[in-house]
Design a protein around this motif. Structure first.
Motif, PDB file in Angstrom:
ATOM      1  N   LEU A 101       0.830  -1.199   0.000  1.00 45.69           N
ATOM      2  CA  LEU A 101       0.000   0.000   0.000  1.00 45.69           C
ATOM      3  C   LEU A 101       0.867   1.252   0.000  1.00 45.69           C
ATOM      4  CD1 LEU A 101      -2.789  -0.894   2.587  1.00 45.69           C
ATOM      5  CD2 LEU A 101      -3.075  -0.613   0.120  1.00 45.69           C
ATOM      6  N   HIS A 102       0.371   2.275  -0.661  1.00 44.44           N
ATOM      7  CA  HIS A 102       1.081   3.556  -0.601  1.00 44.44           C
ATOM      8  C   HIS A 102       0.828   4.181   0.775  1.00 44.44           C
ATOM      9  CE1 HIS A 102       2.377   7.627  -1.531  1.00 44.44           C
ATOM     10  NE2 HIS A 102       2.975   7.122  -2.589  1.00 44.44           N
ATOM     11  N   PRO A 103       1.853   4.715   1.443  1.00 45.52           N
ATOM     12  CA  PRO A 103       1.679   5.283   2.789  1.00 45.52           C
ATOM     13  C   PRO A 103       0.610   6.366   2.854  1.00 45.52           C
ATOM     14  CG  PRO A 103       4.008   5.082   2.242  1.00 45.52           C
ATOM     15  CD  PRO A 103       3.264   4.748   0.998  1.00 45.52           C
ATOM     16  N   SER A 104       0.391   7.094   1.748  1.00 40.36           N
ATOM     17  CA  SER A 104      -0.578   8.188   1.765  1.00 40.36           C
ATOM     18  C   SER A 104      -2.001   7.690   1.971  1.00 40.36           C
ATOM     19  CB  SER A 104      -0.501   8.995   0.466  1.00 40.36           C
ATOM     20  OG  SER A 104      -0.896   8.213  -0.646  1.00 40.36           O
ATOM     21  N   LEU A 105      -2.291   6.428   1.578  1.00 41.82           N
ATOM     22  CA  LEU A 105      -3.638   5.888   1.763  1.00 41.82           C
ATOM     23  C   LEU A 105      -3.950   5.709   3.247  1.00 41.82           C
ATOM     24  CD1 LEU A 105      -3.788   3.197  -1.080  1.00 41.82           C
ATOM     25  CD2 LEU A 105      -4.808   5.487  -1.063  1.00 41.82           C
ATOM     26  N   ALA A 106      -2.987   5.191   3.989  1.00 41.73           N
ATOM     27  CA  ALA A 106      -3.179   5.013   5.422  1.00 41.73           C
ATOM     28  C   ALA A 106      -3.292   6.361   6.125  1.00 41.73           C
ATOM     29  CB  ALA A 106      -2.022   4.208   6.009  1.00 41.73           C
ATOM     30  N   LEU A 107      -2.441   7.317   5.731  1.00 42.13           N
ATOM     31  CA  LEU A 107      -2.492   8.646   6.334  1.00 42.13           C
ATOM     32  C   LEU A 107      -3.828   9.325   6.019  1.00 42.13           C
ATOM     33  CD1 LEU A 107      -1.147  10.921   7.892  1.00 42.13           C
ATOM     34  CD2 LEU A 107      -0.080  11.682   5.760  1.00 42.13           C
ATOM     35  N   THR A 108      -4.318   9.147   4.800  1.00 45.60           N
ATOM     36  CA  THR A 108      -5.614   9.727   4.424  1.00 45.60           C
ATOM     37  C   THR A 108      -6.730   9.178   5.295  1.00 45.60           C
ATOM     38  OG1 THR A 108      -4.900  10.013   2.130  1.00 45.60           O
ATOM     39  CG2 THR A 108      -7.264  10.045   2.546  1.00 45.60           C
ATOM     40  N   ALA A 109      -6.695   7.870   5.558  1.00 46.51           N
ATOM     41  CA  ALA A 109      -7.701   7.257   6.423  1.00 46.51           C
ATOM     42  C   ALA A 109      -7.649   7.855   7.825  1.00 46.51           C
ATOM     43  CB  ALA A 109      -7.482   5.748   6.488  1.00 46.51           C
ATOM     44  N   GLY A 110      -6.437   8.073   8.322  1.00 47.32           N
ATOM     45  CA  GLY A 110      -6.286   8.688   9.635  1.00 47.32           C
ATOM     46  C   GLY A 110      -6.792  10.115   9.657  1.00 47.32           C
ATOM     47  N   ILE A 111      -6.519  10.868   8.602  1.00 45.90           N
ATOM     48  CA  ILE A 111      -6.963  12.263   8.510  1.00 45.90           C
ATOM     49  C   ILE A 111      -8.490  12.336   8.462  1.00 45.90           C
ATOM     50  CG2 ILE A 111      -7.061  14.230   6.899  1.00 45.90           C
ATOM     51  CD1 ILE A 111      -4.067  13.680   6.340  1.00 45.90           C
ATOM     52  N   GLN A 112      -9.105  11.412   7.728  1.00 45.91           N
ATOM     53  CA  GLN A 112     -10.565  11.379   7.685  1.00 45.91           C
ATOM     54  C   GLN A 112     -11.153  11.150   9.082  1.00 45.91           C
ATOM     55  OE1 GLN A 112     -11.223   8.269   4.825  1.00 45.91           O
ATOM     56  NE2 GLN A 112     -11.023   9.637   3.050  1.00 45.91           N
ATOM     57  N   ASP A 113     -10.550  10.233   9.826  1.00 47.38           N
ATOM     58  CA  ASP A 113     -11.009   9.974  11.200  1.00 47.38           C
ATOM     59  C   ASP A 113     -10.828  11.212  12.078  1.00 47.38           C
ATOM     60  OD1 ASP A 113     -11.661   7.447  10.443  1.00 47.38           O
ATOM     61  OD2 ASP A 113      -9.986   6.452  11.467  1.00 47.38           O
ATOM     62  N   ALA A 114      -9.718  11.928  11.893  1.00 45.77           N
ATOM     63  CA  ALA A 114      -9.461  13.129  12.691  1.00 45.77           C
ATOM     64  C   ALA A 114     -10.530  14.187  12.429  1.00 45.77           C
ATOM     65  CB  ALA A 114      -8.072  13.683  12.377  1.00 45.77           C
ATOM     66  N   PHE A 115     -10.976  14.299  11.183  1.00 48.84           N
ATOM     67  CA  PHE A 115     -12.032  15.263  10.878  1.00 48.84           C
ATOM     68  C   PHE A 115     -13.379  14.817  11.444  1.00 48.84           C
ATOM     69  CE2 PHE A 115      -9.239  17.134   7.499  1.00 48.84           C
ATOM     70  CZ  PHE A 115      -9.264  18.429   8.005  1.00 48.84           C
ATOM     71  N   PHE A 116     -13.599  13.511  11.551  1.00 48.87           N
ATOM     72  CA  PHE A 116     -14.812  13.027  12.221  1.00 48.87           C
ATOM     73  C   PHE A 116     -14.792  13.440  13.700  1.00 48.87           C
ATOM     74  CE2 PHE A 116     -15.635   9.966   8.696  1.00 48.87           C
ATOM     75  CZ  PHE A 116     -16.985  10.252   8.521  1.00 48.87           C
ATOM     76  N   PHE A 117     -13.612  13.429  14.300  1.00 54.48           N
ATOM     77  CA  PHE A 117     -13.477  13.896  15.689  1.00 54.48           C
ATOM     78  C   PHE A 117     -13.878  15.369  15.796  1.00 54.48           C
ATOM     79  CE2 PHE A 117     -10.406  16.484  18.174  1.00 54.48           C
ATOM     80  CZ  PHE A 117     -10.935  16.264  19.449  1.00 54.48           C
ATOM     81  N   THR A 118     -13.413  16.205  14.866  1.00 55.38           N
ATOM     82  CA  THR A 118     -13.768  17.628  14.925  1.00 55.38           C
ATOM     83  C   THR A 118     -15.260  17.841  14.674  1.00 55.38           C
ATOM     84  OG1 THR A 118     -13.219  17.981  12.576  1.00 55.38           O
ATOM     85  CG2 THR A 118     -11.462  18.357  14.187  1.00 55.38           C
TER      86      THR A 118
END
Length: 484
Positions: free
Chosen positions: A441-458
């Motif tokens: 997997l490209h590392p950016s895919l995992a980071l994108t998933a994490g960023i999406q979760d962070a925005f759900f927190f906000t």
């Protein structure tokens, strides 16, 4: 409708513009420093050979210092003149800027950030308190709009300015530029700043002082360690400091309510609109700083932009905030807070919802549009909620009110950024664990998933804010004397 505050308080004439200019310039640079290093974090990680969880302390540590020192601001404003506090704060900021500019290690850079934060911890409440004293109630919304501009627009444009400096020069110049403008503020303030507050020199309650420092400090420290403990929220580095802070702050609150001369007059919380306004700006702070930490990471590490390009993407949102802050202030003076706060919160929630759909293929125009709408929503909430809340207090409680608000703002900012980073890291880990072939997997895919979760927190934070906003009511303030 809240009962009118009627206070007789005679204040001598002073030059309002020079005082406000000196304070606003210094606070602009102080708050600029909160996010100025965000787009430089990736480069600092390479330069000092450190990881995400350690480098975030350049932001969280700054907020931790503010969270420890800002509670003392109410006491400081009763012991020292406006001029003394201003000159001391700017001097600390200059020392921090010079130290940061010549820093050759992460540890020295961290010390520089602490000095900068110490100066800002004095300047922030000083500006708020001065605006409340210098302007009459009918113009206070416009004045606080300008205050909100420097307080929140500066962090918004920070990534753009620092991105330009990093690409054209180096990250050291972020500190040199800060030093230059602080020197201008120092010279201007040395000429024009005079005392505008009443010096009462109350007795210093050392027990309350220590409880404040260790209580608020342990709270931010515990939440900051969440980012270091990855998925283990039950880590002793998180759990123990938070429990200790809750115990200490419980005794702190009880102490403040039972002694004659409290370090922080918590009777301000008896005013319902002060509580309402404080909670709303805490929501804004958590959302704003979380977004300003997450978006540069996304733009640089997922989209592949350099620091300057990432800063330019975030610039329109900062400029829009700067434009709307005074406008919203004037609208508040005319119409009150309700019809600004509720639409603003809805805009924030909707903007964050769309940000949860960001992917490696999202367009720059989409990101700019969503960031701009987010900033419009935040400015519609922040200024009216804060001004309305402070209007609910009598003038003699302004130092305590500003100390309380600014203390909780820094705590909320530290908790928000640390939690956002933690949620992002957990999202990355879960994505990799649930992928059939994580090695390819490209590392950016995992980071994108994490960023999406962070925005759900906000989103969850802003949804709570929307519920609180339903109860806001305009406070009428009459017969308060002010500076000419």
């Amino acid at each position: 409708m809240q009962e009118a505050n009627v206070v007789e308080h005679q204040i001598p004439k002073v030059k309002v513009f020079p005082i406000m200019f000196s304070l606003m310039l210094a606070v602009f640079i102080g708050t600029f420093n909160e996010t100025a290093l965000n787009v430089a974090l990736s480069e600092l990680m390479r330069t000092f050979h450190i990881g995400e969880t350690l480098v975030q302390w350049l932001t969280t540590g700054y907020l931790l210092t503010l969270g420890i020192l800002v509670p003392l601001s109410g006491l400081l404003m009763k012991w020292f003149t406006t001029r003394q506090l201003f000159l001391t704060a700017v001097a600390l900021s200059i020392i921090g800027a010079v130290t940061g500019a010549i820093a050759g290690s992460f540890e020295i850079l961290m010390i520089a950030r602490i000095f900068q934060a110490a100066g800002t911890a004095i300047l922030l409440p000083l500006l708020f308190n001065s605006a409340l004293i210098l302007f009459p109630p009918e113009k206070r919304g416009s004045a606080m709009g300008l205050v909100a501009l420097v307080f929140t627009a500066a962090p918004a444009v920070g990534p753009t300015i620092s991105g330009l400096l990093i690409v054209k020069l180096s990250w050291h110049w972020i500190f040199w530029i800060s030093c230059l403008f602080m020197l201008v503020s120092l010279v201007f303030g040395a000429i024009y700043i005079q005392n505008i507050s009443k010096i009462t020199k109350p007795k210093i309650e050392l027990f309350s002082l220590f409880m404040s420092i260790f209580g608020f400090g342990a709270l931010v420290f515990g939440f900051s360690n969440i980012g270091e403990s990855e998925s283990d929220w039950n880590s002793t580095k998180v759990f123990i400091p938070i429990v200790i802070s809750i115990v200490i702050l419980t005794f702190f609150v009880f102490r403040q309510l039972t002694i004659e001369k409290p370090l922080m007059d918590l009777r301000a919380f008896q005013k319902s609109m002060f509580v309402n306004g404080t909670l709303l700006i805490l929501v804004c702070m958590m959302v704003n700083l979380s977004a300003m930490l997450i978006l540069p990471m996304y733009l640089i590490r997922v989209i592949g932009l350099n620091a300057l390009s990432a800063g330019l993407v975030l610039l329109p949102g900062g400029l829009i905030f700067a434009f709307f802050a005074p406008v919203i202030g004037r609208l508040f003076d005319k119409y009150g807070p309700k019809w600004l706060v509720l639409p603003g919160l809805i805009i924030v929630v909707v903007s964050l919802w769309f940000l949860t759909s960001l992917s490696p293929t999202s367009t720059i125009s989409l990101i700019v549009s969503l960031h701009c709408s987010l900033m419009i929503g935040i400015v519609m909430v922040w200024n009216p909620a804060q001004t309305n809340g402070m209007n609910d207090l009598p003038p003699e409680m302004y130092p305590d009110g500003t100390a309380i608000m600014n203390t909780l703002l820094q705590i909320a900012g530290a908790i928000g950024t640390a939690t956002a980073v933690s949620v992002m890291k957990i999202g990355e880990i879960k994505f990799l664990e649930n992928s059939s072939s994580p090695d390819v997997l490209h590392p950016s895919l995992a980071l994108t998933a994490g960023i999406q979760d962070a925005f759900f927190f906000t989103i969850s934070v802003s949804a709570v804010g929307l519920l609180i906003g339903l109860f806001i009511k305009r406070v009428k303030v009459e017969n308060q004397h002010h500076m000419k």
